[in-house]
Design a protein around this motif. Sequence first.
Motif, short mmCIF file in Angstrom:
data_model
loop_
_atom_site.label_atom_id
_atom_site.label_comp_id
_atom_site.label_asym_id
_atom_site.label_seq_id
_atom_site.Cartn_x
_atom_site.Cartn_y
_atom_site.Cartn_z
N VAL A 25 3.38 15.60 -0.58
CA VAL A 25 2.62 16.56 0.38
C VAL A 25 3.17 16.58 1.89
O VAL A 25 4.01 15.49 2.05
CB VAL A 25 1.00 15.94 0.55
CG1 VAL A 25 0.34 16.98 1.41
CG2 VAL A 25 0.60 15.96 -0.74
N VAL A 26 3.21 17.73 2.29
CA VAL A 26 3.74 17.70 3.86
C VAL A 26 2.58 18.32 4.61
O VAL A 26 2.10 19.49 4.17
CB VAL A 26 4.95 18.53 3.91
CG1 VAL A 26 5.29 18.78 5.31
CG2 VAL A 26 6.18 17.87 3.34
N PHE A 27 2.11 17.81 5.68
CA PHE A 27 1.06 18.50 6.59
C PHE A 27 1.68 18.41 7.93
O PHE A 27 2.01 17.58 8.44
CB PHE A 27 0.02 17.40 6.62
CG PHE A 27 -1.12 17.87 7.71
CD1 PHE A 27 -1.79 19.19 7.50
CD2 PHE A 27 -1.61 16.96 8.75
CE1 PHE A 27 -2.84 19.62 8.32
CE2 PHE A 27 -2.47 17.42 9.58
CZ PHE A 27 -3.04 18.57 9.27
N ILE A 79 -8.46 8.90 0.01
CA ILE A 79 -8.50 7.34 -0.37
C ILE A 79 -7.30 7.22 -1.31
O ILE A 79 -6.66 8.07 -2.13
CB ILE A 79 -9.54 7.58 -1.61
CG1 ILE A 79 -10.91 7.80 -0.79
CG2 ILE A 79 -9.73 6.00 -2.25
CD1 ILE A 79 -12.14 7.91 -1.93
N GLY A 80 -6.32 6.16 -0.83
CA GLY A 80 -5.14 5.56 -1.21
C GLY A 80 -3.99 6.58 -0.97
O GLY A 80 -2.81 6.31 -1.62
N GLU A 128 -0.22 9.56 -3.44
CA GLU A 128 0.80 10.68 -3.03
C GLU A 128 1.40 10.37 -1.52
O GLU A 128 0.43 9.72 -0.58
CB GLU A 128 0.07 11.91 -2.85
CG GLU A 128 -0.33 12.48 -4.47
CD GLU A 128 -0.88 13.85 -4.25
OE1 GLU A 128 -0.52 14.55 -5.32
OE2 GLU A 128 -1.40 14.37 -3.16
N LEU A 129 2.77 10.60 -1.47
CA LEU A 129 3.30 10.35 -0.18
C LEU A 129 3.21 11.56 0.61
O LEU A 129 3.81 12.74 0.31
CB LEU A 129 4.78 9.98 -0.24
CG LEU A 129 5.30 9.24 0.89
CD1 LEU A 129 5.11 8.09 1.21
CD2 LEU A 129 6.87 9.48 0.54
N TYR A 149 0.77 -1.24 0.09
CA TYR A 149 -0.02 0.15 -0.02
C TYR A 149 1.01 1.13 0.08
O TYR A 149 0.48 2.31 -0.65
CB TYR A 149 -0.85 0.10 1.02
CG TYR A 149 -1.69 1.17 1.25
CD1 TYR A 149 -2.99 1.20 0.68
CD2 TYR A 149 -1.45 2.41 1.98
CE1 TYR A 149 -3.82 2.57 0.72
CE2 TYR A 149 -2.20 3.64 2.11
CZ TYR A 149 -3.37 3.49 1.38
OH TYR A 149 -4.15 4.73 1.50
N MET A 150 1.88 1.15 0.72
CA MET A 150 2.79 2.50 0.83
C MET A 150 3.75 2.46 -0.28
O MET A 150 4.39 3.68 -0.41
CB MET A 150 3.75 2.25 2.17
CG MET A 150 2.77 2.60 3.48
SD MET A 150 2.17 4.22 3.78
CE MET A 150 3.30 5.14 3.76
#
Lengths: 194, 469
Positions: B342-344, B439-440, B423-424, B326-327
């Motif tokens: 992405v960075v959150f 999702i995903g 997306e990571l 999955y990863m």
Amino acid sequence: MEKIIRFTSRTVVLAQADIDTDQIVPARFLTTTTREGLGKALFADWRYDDKGKPRPDFVLNQPAAAGCSILVAGDNFGCGSSREHAPWALVDYGIRAVISTGIADIFRNNSLKNGLVPVIVDADSHAWLLANPGAEVSVDVEACQISLPDGRKLGFPLDRFSRYCLLNGVDQLGYLLQQSEAISRFEKNRAWQP
Amino acid sequence: MTARSLFEKVWDDHQVVAESADAPAVLYIDLHLIHEVTTPEAFTVLKSRGLALRRPDLTLATLDHSTPTVPIRSLADLDGLVGKAAANQIRVMIDNSHDAGVRMLGFDSDQRGIVHVIGPELGITQPGMTIVCGDSHTSTHGAFGALGFGIGTTEVGHVLATQCLLQRKPKTLAVTVNGQLNRGVTAKDIILGIIGKIGVSGGTGHVIEYRGSAISALSMDERMTICNMSIEGGARAGMIAPDDTTFEYLAGRPMAPAGAAWDAAVRRWRTLPSDPDARFDREVVLDVAELAPMITFGTNPGMVIPIDAPVPADTGNTSFRKSLQYMGVDAGKPMLGRAVDVVFIGSCTNARLSDLRQAASIFAGRRVSDGVRVMIVPGSQAVKKQAEAEGLDRIFTAAGAQWRESGCSMCLGMNGDTVGRGELCVSTSNRNFEGRQGIGARTVLASPLTAAAAAVTGRISDPRELLAS
Ligand code: SF4
């Protein structure tokens, strides 16, 4: 609430460990303000593809799963978010018991309040159940035991109060409301006030 | 009298009816925090049974989970921003709170924010209290020596109607953390290290008490990060003994006691720490002197490694394989250097002022790497204001990051702030479950320093290499 005494069903198996409540009901379905109808959101991201079509390889979409009301799952089922939408979705879908070697605390609490029976079994019996999907299993809340097709009976832990509530369809709010005098006394006599 | 732990003292102090073989304890709740997602059905039950709230004065409402993180001018904007269902849920919450006489810190309040950020910030979270919320990260409040735990919606109804819960007494687990942290290693790394050690179900049935020299040395913001993720280790609650750090934090907060009441409260709070010979059902010890920044590689928070270590080898376990697949991660290979989309930086784990300061220390004088989307979401409107007063927002926006209104946002992706399929995302939140952020979406949990390092390099990077020497 409906009384739950005993029932028998074939099992459906999700062997993965640590299935969290985000998988059971993804967050985007939590915008509801009623507990009904969540069965369609159950395992949504595993059950359906991008276009909303059922994925044929997912167990719940296979013909053998139809009518099964006992879910056998990997260890630590129901971990993560406290969302009660998870047991609501399972019950709405038709699941009445979850069997595993471990069930997360909040999910377990929530399940008991919705007539979903959490059943903890030993690792060997669990391995057998995982390896034998579709086995006919009986859950007996009164005796706190499940019976396997070969006649084996396995006890499972259930505290007396939860057992009483399930067997009699008692809702715990009623019980708490009966304590109102004790609660008032506590409020009045405590050493400090919040 | 027998020696008691912090947990036992708080438990004993709130038993309306003690537990017996036949029935659980009736436990009194001092503070009930409510938000829009897990309460509407509870209010419906109360209404249908003609029940009133027992203690609206001990109930505090806010809006955080499905709220937009862009400014709104009126409630009519909501439908367009978060969708009809979420907008409706928010309006139902506002109406329910109003009808029940519950104080609501809504869009018109500068005290609004993530429920577990505002309780402490307002000083309404206090040592020795029992605090519940329909949210598993209520464990955060344990940083103050309160017993805080998440409950389901049926139990929310129980508390609204009776201010009590039926509870079986949990077991206790002492997690002793010693040693001095190295530069670039944070409270987030400690808790990820603890979860890696005890596993995601290691705390099931237990309340954790975090203790030891490394815990006493932490600030309140850091202690909250630790207690916040107790649930990721399976424990419903995690507590830390209140001390001078706690009292200094609370002094002068808007809802904290003042004057003579403050002095009396502090005297009472000083009696809360576990007695020296208190017994715990289990104990775990961890030394953090050698701890490196930690990151997750899989789909639960127990799948965690030091940032400079490879992903563990494949053992043939199917859950492990499914998770790695999955990863999009390979067993035995490093995470370091993987490209990030992405960075959150946000959530009740890591969106307090000190977290934003740490992130800013990396962003200062640097640019967000091309193609990386960076969202920085303060934990509360008060944090936002303080950060802006310090100029942190300008550091973030000058670097090319988005600076938002407070809320849960991309931690659970209910409000439209989501990570795309495949997306990571390096995230300072607490859950890397499949689909948690969209999702995903693929989530890598990390500290604010590690997240900021990923933002400016575009890759999973060791923040220690970017810290000014
Ligand atoms: S920030 Fe995330 S974990 Fe915290 S309360 Fe909101 S959704 Fe839950």
